[in-house]
Motif scaffolding. Structure first.
Motif, PDB file in Angstrom:
ATOM      1  N   ASP A  35       5.704  -7.195 -23.298  1.00  0.00           N
ATOM      2  CA  ASP A  35       6.412  -7.850 -22.235  1.00  0.00           C
ATOM      3  C   ASP A  35       7.989  -8.316 -22.768  1.00  0.00           C
ATOM      4  O   ASP A  35       7.979  -8.979 -23.662  1.00  0.00           O
ATOM      5  CB  ASP A  35       5.671  -9.223 -21.805  1.00  0.00           C
ATOM      6  CG  ASP A  35       6.275  -9.760 -20.598  1.00  0.00           C
ATOM      7  OD1 ASP A  35       7.483  -9.457 -20.323  1.00  0.00           O
ATOM      8  OD2 ASP A  35       5.546 -10.615 -19.852  1.00  0.00           O
ATOM      9  N   ILE A  74      -0.346   0.442 -18.596  1.00  0.00           N
ATOM     10  CA  ILE A  74       0.545  -0.291 -19.390  1.00  0.00           C
ATOM     11  C   ILE A  74       0.419   0.585 -20.597  1.00  0.00           C
ATOM     12  O   ILE A  74       1.285   1.020 -21.211  1.00  0.00           O
ATOM     13  CB  ILE A  74       0.376  -1.759 -19.550  1.00  0.00           C
ATOM     14  CG1 ILE A  74       0.601  -2.390 -18.371  1.00  0.00           C
ATOM     15  CG2 ILE A  74       1.254  -2.285 -20.406  1.00  0.00           C
ATOM     16  CD1 ILE A  74       0.343  -3.689 -18.241  1.00  0.00           C
ATOM     17  N   LEU A 118       2.336   3.822 -20.399  1.00  0.00           N
ATOM     18  CA  LEU A 118       3.569   3.707 -20.136  1.00  0.00           C
ATOM     19  C   LEU A 118       4.252   3.389 -21.568  1.00  0.00           C
ATOM     20  O   LEU A 118       5.488   3.555 -21.882  1.00  0.00           O
ATOM     21  CB  LEU A 118       4.013   2.648 -19.181  1.00  0.00           C
ATOM     22  CG  LEU A 118       3.945   3.015 -17.808  1.00  0.00           C
ATOM     23  CD1 LEU A 118       4.084   1.696 -16.968  1.00  0.00           C
ATOM     24  CD2 LEU A 118       4.893   4.040 -17.198  1.00  0.00           C
ATOM     25  N   THR A 119       3.544   2.541 -22.493  1.00  0.00           N
ATOM     26  CA  THR A 119       4.284   2.135 -23.606  1.00  0.00           C
ATOM     27  C   THR A 119       4.241   3.176 -24.379  1.00  0.00           C
ATOM     28  O   THR A 119       5.383   3.175 -25.281  1.00  0.00           O
ATOM     29  CB  THR A 119       3.233   0.704 -24.132  1.00  0.00           C
ATOM     30  OG1 THR A 119       3.451  -0.253 -23.352  1.00  0.00           O
ATOM     31  CG2 THR A 119       4.030   0.259 -25.475  1.00  0.00           C
ATOM     32  N   ILE A 165       6.534  -2.230 -16.627  1.00  0.00           N
ATOM     33  CA  ILE A 165       5.557  -2.853 -17.307  1.00  0.00           C
ATOM     34  C   ILE A 165       5.494  -4.268 -17.283  1.00  0.00           C
ATOM     35  O   ILE A 165       4.515  -5.155 -16.994  1.00  0.00           O
ATOM     36  CB  ILE A 165       5.726  -2.443 -18.999  1.00  0.00           C
ATOM     37  CG1 ILE A 165       5.734  -1.120 -19.178  1.00  0.00           C
ATOM     38  CG2 ILE A 165       4.751  -3.466 -19.644  1.00  0.00           C
ATOM     39  CD1 ILE A 165       5.943  -0.678 -20.671  1.00  0.00           C
TER      40      ILE A 165
END
Length: 563
Positions: free
Chosen positions: A474, A517, A520-521, A494
């Protein structure tokens, strides 16, 4: 939380009293409620902090339950049963209203500190305020409450005349009300965190509180010399009638600190210590000895911990501000050699995802395959270097903790693997006690010294995908000190997915969000997962009531006794 929290040990949850290899992951070894003896724990370095509002190591969170109590806690039980939420300071789990935007906790009657003075809801409010808003003095712990409470309160040291965040209310001395900016379904999980341990403002010593926290649990700190020895004795004002999970099984608890990793193993095998506090397992050479000796093997457990061993690539430090440079490192990583540093298969399974298999939302995928033998895809790495405009490679530095010998050797294996494609990475060693507060968790320090790769491990702060992912991906969680988002990733998509998952009460929807997530990360390539670790834990036969708990992925320190 760093090498902190996990969600499953793979045990059955049995409470049987068998022994032998793996018995501590199946049930309770040598169950006892007898009081007596000195429980001796040992550690290579030191605690990051005994301040419950300024800590982010798993073993510290586990250990602090001997000293302090939280609003909610995990049950003292082996395996997955140890993930069960039970009210601790609170009379019951949180009462939710206004669609999950308001949570109310009422404290039990008769709670007292070690000096006999009463615990109040104002003390819990102050504890949450100091840890989440007082980051000018305390910087190591997570700040979930600050994000959820949504207020601009400056903290107890910057604004000493203000009674904490306005969204945290204490209508009476036993009631705490949290008014959130958005619904949050997992508040009882957050309420297990050490930052809900009450702190009396009159006894708060700021940064020095880590040396002498005030006890609400069954033990109190009687002496603590950093890097040498911490001693706990029984708290005379702890009332077992108010505590659903703890017992006093030892008269005294000693933690021997600052020992060489091989000296830790020697002390365990010699009976000079009962348990290694860090919960990472013995060194590879000791693993071989234990597994080859039936008598020693009978006192060992090899649970899947629920962590992922990872390293981060800082996206704001050249050359890792270029995604292709980061992807080159992903492909060039020799994960097999890094696994060997942890003892091979006994040390864990090669990882390809950030989420470990024990978290809902985990799905197996491999964005950066490193070959069937796990040693790396050098052609793919070289292609990414060309795309980055650095076909001959580049130089960088790796931060690692030498007192965590396996991590340091894994860093050396990483450097050797990267060198095959012209990436020269110098391994620097740092102490684990201040690793996140001063070095690896301080973005300014990393930039100043050109450290682009940071070694660490990660487990869920509480058993949920939000508890695993939020602090490390985050963008709003990036901090000047005690930072865990070491890739300094700040992707609006995200961030929005994290908020959506936090408000969802549908487990299937949440799991799908956590998986999204993860993918995507990995596209951003700022985190490289290399191992789903297993720890070969050794329990000396003089230790009683020993089991691996699913809430921490290590032995449950609250439950231990000693003959």
């Amino acid at each position: 939380m760093e090498s902190t929290r996990s969600t499953s040990t793979g045990s059955t949850g049995s409470t049987g009293g068998d022994d032998g290899f793996g018995a501590g992951a199946r049930g309770v070894v040598r169950p006892t409620d007898a009081l007596g003896g000195t429980l001796r724990l040992v550690r290579t370095d030191d605690f990051d902090s005994l301040d419950p509002g300024n800590t982010y190591y798993a073993y510290t969170w586990n250990f602090l339950r001997l000293i302090g109590r939280t609003l909610v806690t995990f049950d003292t039980a082996p395996g997955k049963a140890g993930q069960r939420l039970v009210p601790d300071l609170a009379e019951s789990l949180g009462e939710s209203s206004e669609g999950g935007r308001v949570w109310t906790y009422r404290l039990r009657a008769g709670l007292r500190y070690e000096d006999g003075s009463p615990v109040t809801s104002g003390d819990v409010k102050y504890a949450i305020a100091r840890s989440n808003y007082g980051t000018d003095v305390l910087g190591a712990g997570p700040t979930y409450f600050r994000h959820l409470l949504g207020t601009e309160y400056g903290g107890p040291w910057r604004e000493p005349d203000i009674d904490g965040p306005v969204t945290l209310e204490t209508p009476d001395e036993r009631t705490l009300v949290l008014r959130l900016k958005e619904p949050f379904a997992g508040m009882d999980l957050l309420a297990t965190m050490p930052s809900t341990t009450p702190v009396p403002r009159r006894l708060d010593t700021g940064a020095e509180y880590r040396l002498r926290p005030v006890a609400t649990g069954p033990y109190r700190v009687v002496s603590y010399t950093r890097g040498e020895l911490a001693v706990l004795e029984r708290n005379p004002h702890w009332d077992p009638a108010t505590d659903p999970v703890r017992r006093q099984r030892a008269e005294r608890v000693e933690v021997h600190l600052g020992k060489d990793p091989h000296e830790v193993d020697r002390m365990l095998l010699a009976g000079e210590a009962h348990i290694d506090l860090a919960g990472f397992g013995v060194q590879p050479s000791t693993q071989e000895r234990i597994l080859a000796d039936p008598a020693l093997r009978a006192n060992a457990d090899n649970p899947l911990t629920g962590f992922t061993w990872i390293y981060c690539l800082s996206s704001r430090i050249a050359p890792f501000d270029n995604v292709h440079a980061r992807r080159a490192v992903q492909f060039a990583t020799d994960k097999a050699a890094m696994q060997a540093a942890y003892g091979g298969d006994v040390g864990g399974d090669i990882a390809t995802t950030i989420l470990p298999p024990t978290i809902d939302g985990y799905r197996a995928f491999d964005r950066y395959p490193v070959g069937g033998d796990g040693s790396g895809d050098l052609d793919a790495a070289r292609a990414e270097l060309v795309a980055a405009g650095m076909p001959d490679g580049f130089r960088t530095k790796i931060a690692a903790r030498k007192d965590r010998l396996k991590e340091y050797r894994a860093a050396e294996a990483l450097a050797a693997g990267l060198a095959r494609v012209g990436i020269e990475a110098e391994v620097l060693d740092f102490p684990s006690g201040d690793y996140f507060d001063i070095y690896g968790g301080c973005p300014a320090y990393l930039r100043e010294h050109g450290i682009g790769i940071i070694m660490f491990g990660w487990g869920a702060d509480f058993p949920d995908g939000y508890g695993f992912l939020q602090q490390i991906v985050d963008g709003r969680a990036i901090k000047e000190r005690g930072n865990q988002n070491m890739g300094e990733l700040d992707d609006p998509e995200i961030n929005e997915l994290l908020d959506r998952g936090a408000t969802s009460g549908d487990p299937a929807e949440r799991a799908e969000i956590w998986h999204r997530i993860d993918r995507l990360t990995m596209e951003h390539a700022v985190i490289v997962p290399y191992l789903y670790p297993r720890s070969l834990l050794y329990r000396h036969p003089d230790a009683g009531n020993v089991y691996v708990t699913g809430s921490f992925g290590m032995y449950d320190y609250v439950a231990l006794g000693a003959s």
